[in-house]
Design an enzyme around this catalytic site. Structure first.
Site, short mmCIF file in Angstrom:
data_model
loop_
_atom_site.label_atom_id
_atom_site.label_comp_id
_atom_site.label_asym_id
_atom_site.label_seq_id
_atom_site.Cartn_x
_atom_site.Cartn_y
_atom_site.Cartn_z
N HIS A 148 42.31 49.84 38.58
CA HIS A 148 42.09 48.87 37.50
C HIS A 148 40.82 49.11 36.68
O HIS A 148 40.63 48.48 35.65
CB HIS A 148 41.98 47.46 38.08
CG HIS A 148 40.68 47.21 38.81
ND1 HIS A 148 40.48 47.63 40.09
CD2 HIS A 148 39.53 46.63 38.41
CE1 HIS A 148 39.26 47.29 40.47
NE2 HIS A 148 38.66 46.69 39.46
N GLU B 148 29.75 47.51 35.21
CA GLU B 148 29.26 46.92 36.47
C GLU B 148 27.87 47.40 36.86
O GLU B 148 27.07 46.63 37.41
CB GLU B 148 30.26 47.20 37.60
CG GLU B 148 31.57 46.41 37.50
CD GLU B 148 32.60 47.02 36.55
OE1 GLU B 148 32.33 48.09 35.96
OE2 GLU B 148 33.69 46.43 36.39
N GLU C 72 25.42 40.86 47.82
CA GLU C 72 25.81 42.25 47.55
C GLU C 72 24.86 42.87 46.52
O GLU C 72 25.27 43.46 45.52
CB GLU C 72 27.27 42.36 47.09
CG GLU C 72 27.84 43.76 47.32
CD GLU C 72 29.32 43.88 46.94
OE1 GLU C 72 30.16 43.55 47.79
OE2 GLU C 72 29.63 44.29 45.82
N ASP D 48 28.81 42.54 40.80
CA ASP D 48 28.54 43.26 39.55
C ASP D 48 29.47 42.90 38.40
O ASP D 48 29.60 43.65 37.44
CB ASP D 48 28.64 44.76 39.82
CG ASP D 48 29.99 45.15 40.44
OD1 ASP D 48 30.94 44.35 40.32
OD2 ASP D 48 30.08 46.23 41.04
N HIS E 50 47.48 45.32 39.14
CA HIS E 50 46.55 44.38 38.50
C HIS E 50 47.23 43.76 37.27
O HIS E 50 48.00 44.44 36.59
CB HIS E 50 45.31 45.17 38.09
CG HIS E 50 44.14 44.34 37.66
ND1 HIS E 50 44.13 43.62 36.50
CD2 HIS E 50 42.93 44.13 38.23
CE1 HIS E 50 42.96 42.99 36.37
NE2 HIS E 50 42.21 43.30 37.41
N ARG F 197 37.77 49.65 34.26
CA ARG F 197 37.68 49.82 32.80
C ARG F 197 37.46 51.28 32.40
O ARG F 197 38.10 51.79 31.49
CB ARG F 197 36.50 49.00 32.26
CG ARG F 197 36.89 47.69 31.69
CD ARG F 197 35.70 47.01 31.00
NE ARG F 197 36.19 45.90 30.22
CZ ARG F 197 36.68 44.78 30.74
NH1 ARG F 197 36.74 44.63 32.04
NH2 ARG F 197 37.11 43.82 29.95
C1 UD1 Z 1 37.04 42.44 36.44
C2 UD1 Z 1 35.59 42.91 36.63
C3 UD1 Z 1 35.53 44.12 37.54
C4 UD1 Z 1 36.27 43.87 38.84
C5 UD1 Z 1 37.67 43.38 38.54
C6 UD1 Z 1 38.35 43.01 39.83
C7 UD1 Z 1 34.03 42.71 34.76
C8 UD1 Z 1 33.53 43.32 33.51
N1 UD1 Z 1 35.05 43.33 35.34
O1 UD1 Z 1 37.72 43.46 35.73
O2 UD1 Z 1 34.18 44.42 37.83
O3 UD1 Z 1 36.33 45.08 39.55
O4 UD1 Z 1 37.61 42.21 37.72
O5 UD1 Z 1 39.74 42.96 39.71
O6 UD1 Z 1 33.54 41.68 35.17
N2 UD1 Z 1 44.38 39.09 34.12
C9 UD1 Z 1 45.35 38.11 34.26
N3 UD1 Z 1 45.27 37.27 35.35
C10 UD1 Z 1 44.31 37.39 36.30
C11 UD1 Z 1 43.34 38.39 36.15
C12 UD1 Z 1 43.37 39.23 35.05
O7 UD1 Z 1 46.24 37.98 33.45
O8 UD1 Z 1 44.32 36.60 37.25
C13 UD1 Z 1 44.44 39.98 32.93
C14 UD1 Z 1 44.06 39.26 31.63
O9 UD1 Z 1 44.82 39.78 30.59
C15 UD1 Z 1 42.59 39.66 31.47
C16 UD1 Z 1 42.62 41.09 31.97
O10 UD1 Z 1 43.51 41.05 33.10
O11 UD1 Z 1 42.15 39.54 30.14
C17 UD1 Z 1 41.30 41.70 32.36
O12 UD1 Z 1 40.53 40.84 33.19
P1 UD1 Z 1 38.92 41.05 33.25
O13 UD1 Z 1 38.36 40.11 34.25
O14 UD1 Z 1 38.35 41.00 31.89
O15 UD1 Z 1 38.76 42.54 33.70
P2 UD1 Z 1 39.12 43.26 35.06
O16 UD1 Z 1 39.55 44.64 34.71
O17 UD1 Z 1 39.99 42.40 35.88
N1 UDP Z 2 43.17 42.87 46.92
C1 UDP Z 2 44.06 41.83 47.09
N2 UDP Z 2 45.32 41.94 46.56
C2 UDP Z 2 45.73 43.04 45.88
C3 UDP Z 2 44.79 44.09 45.69
C4 UDP Z 2 43.53 43.97 46.21
O1 UDP Z 2 43.74 40.83 47.71
O2 UDP Z 2 46.88 43.07 45.44
C5 UDP Z 2 41.80 42.72 47.46
C6 UDP Z 2 41.22 43.87 48.24
O3 UDP Z 2 41.54 43.82 49.61
C7 UDP Z 2 39.73 43.70 48.02
C8 UDP Z 2 39.66 43.11 46.62
O4 UDP Z 2 40.95 42.58 46.35
O5 UDP Z 2 39.20 42.74 48.91
C9 UDP Z 2 39.30 44.15 45.62
O6 UDP Z 2 39.50 43.66 44.34
P1 UDP Z 2 39.60 44.59 43.07
O7 UDP Z 2 40.09 45.93 43.48
O8 UDP Z 2 40.37 43.83 42.06
O9 UDP Z 2 38.09 44.65 42.56
P2 UDP Z 2 36.79 45.52 42.96
O10 UDP Z 2 36.58 45.42 44.42
O11 UDP Z 2 37.05 46.91 42.49
O12 UDP Z 2 35.71 44.91 42.16
#
Ligand code: UD1
Ligand code: UDP
Length: 367
Positions: A205, A132, A118, A96, A237, A207
């Site tokens: 984490h 999502e 999924e 999603d 995160h 939104r």
């Molecule tokens: C995204 C997904 C969410 C998922 C989550 C898993 C969307 C809209 N959201 O949200 O569904 O649950 O990932 O974690 O697709 N950042 C870093 N390094 C990284 C990753 C993130 O610096 O490796 C920081 C950056 O500033 C980035 C921000 O996190 O801009 C947000 O990342 P983004 O993928 O936009 O949103 P998530 O909240 O991670």
């Molecule tokens: N996870 C990880 N390292 C962490 C936190 C979570 O590997 O420090 C794993 C967790 O076991 C799960 C996945 O990341 O498999 C979940 O990711 P996240 O919570 O970022 O996203 P969501 O599942 O909510 O989309």
């Protein structure tokens, strides 16, 4: 030979797609192409390293503080070029995220059939989780293959009028991943730090929770201050919004350890050794039931009712007082704890990747 392209970009998608990449790559009758969007950067690379997956393409789109507009536009345009070059027979997207939505949309525009891994998770509320719920509903509209992890998700799709011939119940590939990561002989210095205490693992984490992070954290902090036998490990995160709220509320507490995001091997082993879990994550709600770990879900609704029905998950919302009460209950009421800590496995048997691969390559059957 069928050319199958897998597209993913965030940590959770990678954890659930890498087992499928490795299964497909073991089949000589498939040509497997991996395209990562790089919606996440460091958190994606951690997963690729654990599963030994090297992408063929990396769109490398991440920017600090990226908006949904940024991610959607960059993935859509980046995918156009990759699809033009590769012309895959099938593209697989996952879950999603905005990566899944925009990559799926690019395939729809290009007339390339898509399989959704999924598929069928629903809250029926476009505001939660945001965006999502919108992403997954959109992807399910145009997919040729809907790989539903459970019978509940299949029924959601049928309820929307989706063609039953496109739906396959496969189990969740997250359980495939978990089978390869959890080890009995695992150790880590942070686990030794928590050895004398009940270990609580937490993450947050989402939104739609950004404005509620301080409320969530305050409820948790009150319990930790009251119970001296509790230690919390919280891999934060990388989103700066999440990081600053966590540091503000937890920064001065010596029984709450804020760490960098862990790789999946470390994190899954921490989950396996936890007393309980606090999270708003989706994937962790799938992993905890099969590890027999109680989870308080820091959200108002969940698209994973199977874990609630199995008794492992309880949805407690984001209100500080309610989180405080429910967290305290799990620490003080043995019956409550026992009921929530029975290992159940509503999300599959660890063979989802094999089923999906068989369905795509040889007309195999679902569960
Ligand atoms: C995204 C997904 C969410 C998922 C989550 C898993 C969307 C809209 N959201 O949200 O569904 O649950 O990932 O974690 O697709 N950042 C870093 N390094 C990284 C990753 C993130 O610096 O490796 C920081 C950056 O500033 C980035 C921000 O996190 O801009 C947000 O990342 P983004 O993928 O936009 O949103 P998530 O909240 O991670
Ligand atoms: N996870 C990880 N390292 C962490 C936190 C979570 O590997 O420090 C794993 C967790 O076991 C799960 C996945 O990341 O498999 C979940 O990711 P996240 O919570 O970022 O996203 P969501 O599942 O909510 O989309």
């Amino acid at each position: 030979m069928k050319k199958i392209m897998l597209v993913f970009g965030t940590r959770p998608e990678a954890i659930k797609m890498c087992p499928l990449v490795n299964e497909l790559r073991s089949r000589p009758e498939a040509k497997t192409v991996v395209c990562v969007t790089g919606q996440h950067r460091e958190m994606l690379q951690q997963v690729l390293d654990v599963f030994g997956v090297t992408p063929d393409y990396n769109l490398d789109i991440m920017s600090p503080g990226q908006t949904l507009y940024d991610v959607t536009a960059r993935v859509l345009m980046g995918m156009k070029d990759v699809l033009d070059k590769e012309s895959p027979d099938v593209v697989l997207v996952h879950g999603d995220t905005t990566t899944a939505f925009a990559a799926g949309l690019a395939c729809f525009y290009a007339g390339i059939p898509v399989g959704h891994v999924e598929a069928g998770l629903r809250t029926w509320d476009l505001a939660a989780p945001f965006p999502e719920e919108f992403n997954r509903q959109c992807v399910d509209i145009f997919c040729r293959w809907l790989f539903a992890p459970t019978a509940v998700s299949r029924d959601n799709l049928l309820r929307e009028g989706k063609d039953a011939g496109r739906i396959f119940v496969t189990g969740n590939t997250d359980i495939d991943a978990l089978k390869t990561t959890v080890r009995t002989d695992y150790t880590h210095p942070d686990l030794e730090w928590a050895e004398d205490s009940r270990l609580v693992v937490m993450t947050a984490h989402r939104r739609e929770n950004w404005d509620s992070l301080e409320s969530i954290f305050t409820g948790i902090r009150r319990v930790v201050d009251e119970f001296e036998d509790i230690k919390v490990i919280y891999p934060v995160h990388l989103n700066p919004i999440v990081k600053s709220a966590a540091e503000k509320v937890f920064g001065d507490c010596d029984r709450i350890k804020l760490t960098a995001p862990m790789d999946a091997l470390d994190f899954h082993n921490f989950l396996a050794r936890a007393y309980m879990i606090l999270t708003d994550s989706g994937g962790i709600q799938e992993e905890a039931p099969s590890l027999g770990k109680p989870v308080l879900v820091l959200r108002d609704v969940t698209e994973r009712p199977e874990g609630v029905a199995a008794g492992t998950l309880k949805v407690v919302g984001t209100d500080a007082d309610n989180i405080y009460e429910q967290f305290k209950l799990l620490l003080t009421d043995e019956d409550e704890y026992f009921a929530m800590s029975q290992a159940r496995n509503p999300y599959g048997d660890g063979f989802a990747s094999k089923r999906i691969t068989d369905i795509l390559l040889t007309g195999g059957t679902d569960m």
